[in-house]
Design a protein around this motif. Structure first.
Motif, short mmCIF file in Angstrom:
data_model
loop_
_atom_site.label_atom_id
_atom_site.label_comp_id
_atom_site.label_asym_id
_atom_site.label_seq_id
_atom_site.Cartn_x
_atom_site.Cartn_y
_atom_site.Cartn_z
N ASP A 46 0.87 -1.18 0.00
CA ASP A 46 0.00 0.00 0.00
C ASP A 46 0.90 1.22 0.00
O ASP A 46 2.03 1.17 0.50
CB ASP A 46 -0.90 0.00 1.25
CG ASP A 46 -2.10 0.95 1.08
OD1 ASP A 46 -3.22 0.47 0.84
OD2 ASP A 46 -1.90 2.18 1.20
N ASN A 48 0.51 3.58 1.77
CA ASN A 48 0.67 3.77 3.21
C ASN A 48 1.27 2.47 3.78
O ASN A 48 0.55 1.55 4.18
CB ASN A 48 -0.70 4.09 3.82
CG ASN A 48 -0.64 4.27 5.31
OD1 ASN A 48 0.37 4.02 5.94
ND2 ASN A 48 -1.75 4.71 5.89
N LYS A 51 0.25 1.06 7.17
CA LYS A 51 -1.06 0.39 7.19
C LYS A 51 -0.90 -1.06 6.72
O LYS A 51 -1.44 -1.98 7.33
CB LYS A 51 -2.06 1.14 6.30
CG LYS A 51 -3.43 0.47 6.28
CD LYS A 51 -4.47 1.33 5.61
CE LYS A 51 -5.90 0.89 5.76
NZ LYS A 51 -6.22 -0.49 5.90
N TYR A 77 7.45 -3.53 -4.23
CA TYR A 77 7.25 -4.01 -5.60
C TYR A 77 8.19 -5.14 -6.02
O TYR A 77 7.86 -5.91 -6.91
CB TYR A 77 7.26 -2.83 -6.58
CG TYR A 77 5.93 -2.10 -6.53
CD1 TYR A 77 4.84 -2.59 -7.23
CD2 TYR A 77 5.76 -0.99 -5.72
CE1 TYR A 77 3.60 -1.97 -7.14
CE2 TYR A 77 4.53 -0.36 -5.63
CZ TYR A 77 3.46 -0.86 -6.34
OH TYR A 77 2.22 -0.26 -6.25
N GLY A 91 -6.98 2.50 -4.97
CA GLY A 91 -7.69 3.54 -5.69
C GLY A 91 -8.50 4.40 -4.79
O GLY A 91 -8.65 4.13 -3.61
N ILE A 114 1.33 2.27 -10.44
CA ILE A 114 1.41 0.88 -9.97
C ILE A 114 1.94 -0.04 -11.07
O ILE A 114 2.88 -0.82 -10.87
CB ILE A 114 0.03 0.41 -9.47
CG1 ILE A 114 -0.33 1.15 -8.18
CG2 ILE A 114 -0.01 -1.10 -9.27
CD1 ILE A 114 -1.75 0.92 -7.69
N THR A 131 -10.17 -2.16 -9.08
CA THR A 131 -10.34 -0.70 -9.00
C THR A 131 -11.35 -0.21 -10.03
O THR A 131 -11.33 -0.63 -11.19
CB THR A 131 -8.97 -0.02 -9.25
OG1 THR A 131 -8.03 -0.57 -8.34
CG2 THR A 131 -9.06 1.48 -9.07
N SER A 234 -19.08 2.47 1.74
CA SER A 234 -18.51 1.72 0.61
C SER A 234 -18.91 0.25 0.72
O SER A 234 -19.42 -0.19 1.75
CB SER A 234 -16.98 1.86 0.58
OG SER A 234 -16.42 1.31 1.75
N THR A 235 -18.65 -0.49 -0.37
CA THR A 235 -19.00 -1.92 -0.37
C THR A 235 -17.70 -2.72 -0.44
O THR A 235 -16.78 -2.33 -1.17
CB THR A 235 -19.87 -2.29 -1.59
OG1 THR A 235 -19.04 -2.40 -2.75
CG2 THR A 235 -20.95 -1.27 -1.85
N ILE A 239 -17.34 -8.04 -2.89
CA ILE A 239 -16.25 -8.04 -3.88
C ILE A 239 -15.04 -8.82 -3.35
O ILE A 239 -14.33 -9.48 -4.12
CB ILE A 239 -15.88 -6.60 -4.34
CG1 ILE A 239 -14.82 -6.62 -5.44
CG2 ILE A 239 -15.44 -5.73 -3.20
CD1 ILE A 239 -15.22 -7.29 -6.71
P1 NAD Z 1 -10.10 2.33 0.31
O1 NAD Z 1 -10.01 3.81 0.25
O2 NAD Z 1 -10.61 1.67 1.53
O3 NAD Z 1 -8.69 1.69 -0.04
C1 NAD Z 1 -7.90 2.12 -1.10
C2 NAD Z 1 -6.47 1.79 -0.71
O4 NAD Z 1 -5.64 2.06 -1.85
C3 NAD Z 1 -5.95 2.65 0.47
O5 NAD Z 1 -5.41 1.81 1.46
C4 NAD Z 1 -4.88 3.53 -0.20
O6 NAD Z 1 -3.83 3.86 0.68
C5 NAD Z 1 -4.43 2.62 -1.34
N1 NAD Z 1 -3.74 3.32 -2.42
C6 NAD Z 1 -4.08 4.49 -3.00
N2 NAD Z 1 -3.17 4.80 -3.95
C7 NAD Z 1 -2.25 3.80 -3.97
C8 NAD Z 1 -1.09 3.55 -4.73
N3 NAD Z 1 -0.67 4.39 -5.68
N4 NAD Z 1 -0.39 2.43 -4.46
C9 NAD Z 1 -0.78 1.57 -3.50
N5 NAD Z 1 -1.89 1.77 -2.74
C10 NAD Z 1 -2.61 2.86 -2.98
O7 NAD Z 1 -11.01 1.91 -0.96
P2 NAD Z 1 -11.76 0.52 -1.15
O8 NAD Z 1 -13.13 0.61 -0.58
O9 NAD Z 1 -10.86 -0.58 -0.73
O10 NAD Z 1 -11.95 0.50 -2.76
C11 NAD Z 1 -10.84 0.28 -3.60
C12 NAD Z 1 -11.28 0.27 -5.07
O11 NAD Z 1 -12.17 -0.83 -5.30
C13 NAD Z 1 -12.08 1.53 -5.48
O12 NAD Z 1 -11.68 1.91 -6.78
C14 NAD Z 1 -13.52 1.04 -5.49
O13 NAD Z 1 -14.36 1.81 -6.29
C15 NAD Z 1 -13.31 -0.36 -6.01
N6 NAD Z 1 -14.43 -1.30 -5.83
C16 NAD Z 1 -14.62 -2.18 -6.85
C17 NAD Z 1 -15.67 -3.09 -6.81
C18 NAD Z 1 -15.87 -4.02 -7.96
O14 NAD Z 1 -16.88 -4.73 -8.06
N7 NAD Z 1 -14.91 -4.10 -8.88
C19 NAD Z 1 -16.53 -3.11 -5.68
C20 NAD Z 1 -16.28 -2.22 -4.65
C21 NAD Z 1 -15.23 -1.29 -4.74
#
Ligand code: NAD
Length: 315
Positions: A46, A48, A51, A77, A91, A114, A131, A234-235, A239
């Protein structure tokens, strides 16, 4: 050789790198390490890093209750070089009232960083993308990585399909595993259900549901994400399991059919279609014998994805 030892050998062995340890990523990671067929190695990355470290420590304690061992750590990486699957959940999240396309530009930038870092390691495995907007982000990964299309897979409409099966199961009181009905197209507002190709057991779905019930179900499937986001932000559980299920189908070389986002040469884009999964990724995407009106809906959905892809300035 004891049966337990034998079972351990045929259990899934594989290295998975998760990028993005937020709600979605960690729901996936938790599902993976608590599943019976868990992977042998899981690396968390991540932006972060602290985390990721905290999540790895926490997860190690959950993994203790599984019968086989899994190595879990926060990494970087370099860990991607010999991974079997890299799952990208990093994302920005969809905010209340924000559409998935609104997320496009924020997430495209994240994806370029990434994928740039992954390709430098010489990674030869399979990309699994969650994402949003997922079809567009999966296409982005294909373009940026130079990988073969069968090795770049999006979660597609697997979650929408789970929601559909759940709702049909509620209305008919039939277990979702006997409901063979799919959501296809965009993981988003233009997704559609080809009802003419939907079955419950061996019977056509229209023997169980009226047209009105079908259209109500489609509306509910489309609104599911918005309903959840409005209540809890969020959901992620649904997923998380979908991604675990796809990962295990690949590592187990299972030949299962899932509505992942797969590449269409004809349309030069990605969208959710029933596809056969193996350790090589997507073996084949299945064509559907749909009614003309359903074909039209799917074409509209593909166009919506293509329009978003066209908005991206690929360098
Ligand atoms: P979140 O904010 O809880 O987590 C995102 C994580 O990504 C954070 O920990 C952040 O630090 C990390 N991050 C951001 N930029 C980064 C980078 N450059 N390199 C590494 N880590 C990085 O969000 P979430 O709820 O976990 O959602 C993540 C993604 O999944 C979103 O795009 C959301 O829309 C998507 N999503 C997809 C589906 C699906 O069906 N495909 C369903 C739900 C959510």
């Amino acid at each position: 050789m004891t049966i337990t030892l034998l079972l351990n050998i045929i259990r899934v062995m594989g290295k998975v790198v998760l990028i993005g340890c937020g709600n979605v990523g960690m729901s996936y990671a938790y599902s993976l390490v608590t599943s019976k067929n868990k992977v042998s190695e899981l690396v968390l990355i991540d932006v972060n890093h602290k985390k990721a470290e905290g999540e790895a420590l926490d997860l190690q304690h959950a993994a203790v209750y599984n019968k086989t061992r899994v190595k879990i750590k926060a990494g970087n990486y370099e860990d991607c070089a010999d991974a079997n699957i890299i799952c990208i959940c990093a994302g920005a999240t969809q905010l209340p009232g924000e559409t998935r396309p609104d997320l496009l530009n924020r997430n495209y930038k994240i994806m370029s960083n990434i994928v740039g870092a992954i390709t430098k390691t010489g990674f030869k495995g399979i990309y699994l993308v969650a994402t949003n907007p997922v079809d567009v982000m999966t296409y982005t990964v294909l373009r940026l990585s130079g990988a073969k299309p069968n090795k770049v897979i999006g979660s597609g409409t697997t979650l929408d399909t789970s929601r559909l099966r759940h709702l049909i199961g509620e209305v008919t009181s039939i277990h979702p595993k006997n409901i063979h009905s799919y959501v296809i197209g965009e993981h988003g507002d233009t997704s559609m259900v080809p009802w003419s190709c939907s079955f419950i057991g061996l019977n056509k779905v229209d023997q169980f549901l009226t047209e009105e019930q079908c259209s109500q179900i489609v509306k509910q499937v489309r609104n599911s994400a918005y309903e959840i986001i409005e209540r809890k932000g969020s959901t992620y559980y649904g997923i998380g399991i979908c991604l675990q299920d796809i990962t295990e189908a690949i590592l187990e070389d299972s030949g299962e059919i899932k509505t992942v986002s797969s590449y269409s040469k004809e349309h030069d884009t990605y969208f959710g279609m029933p596809s056969i999964l193996s350790k090589r990724g997507i073996v084949r995407t299945l064509g559907l014998d749909m009614r003309p009106i359903e074909r039209e809906k799917l074409d509209k959905s593909i166009k919506a994805i293509k329009d978003m892809c066209n908005d991206i300035n690929f360098e």
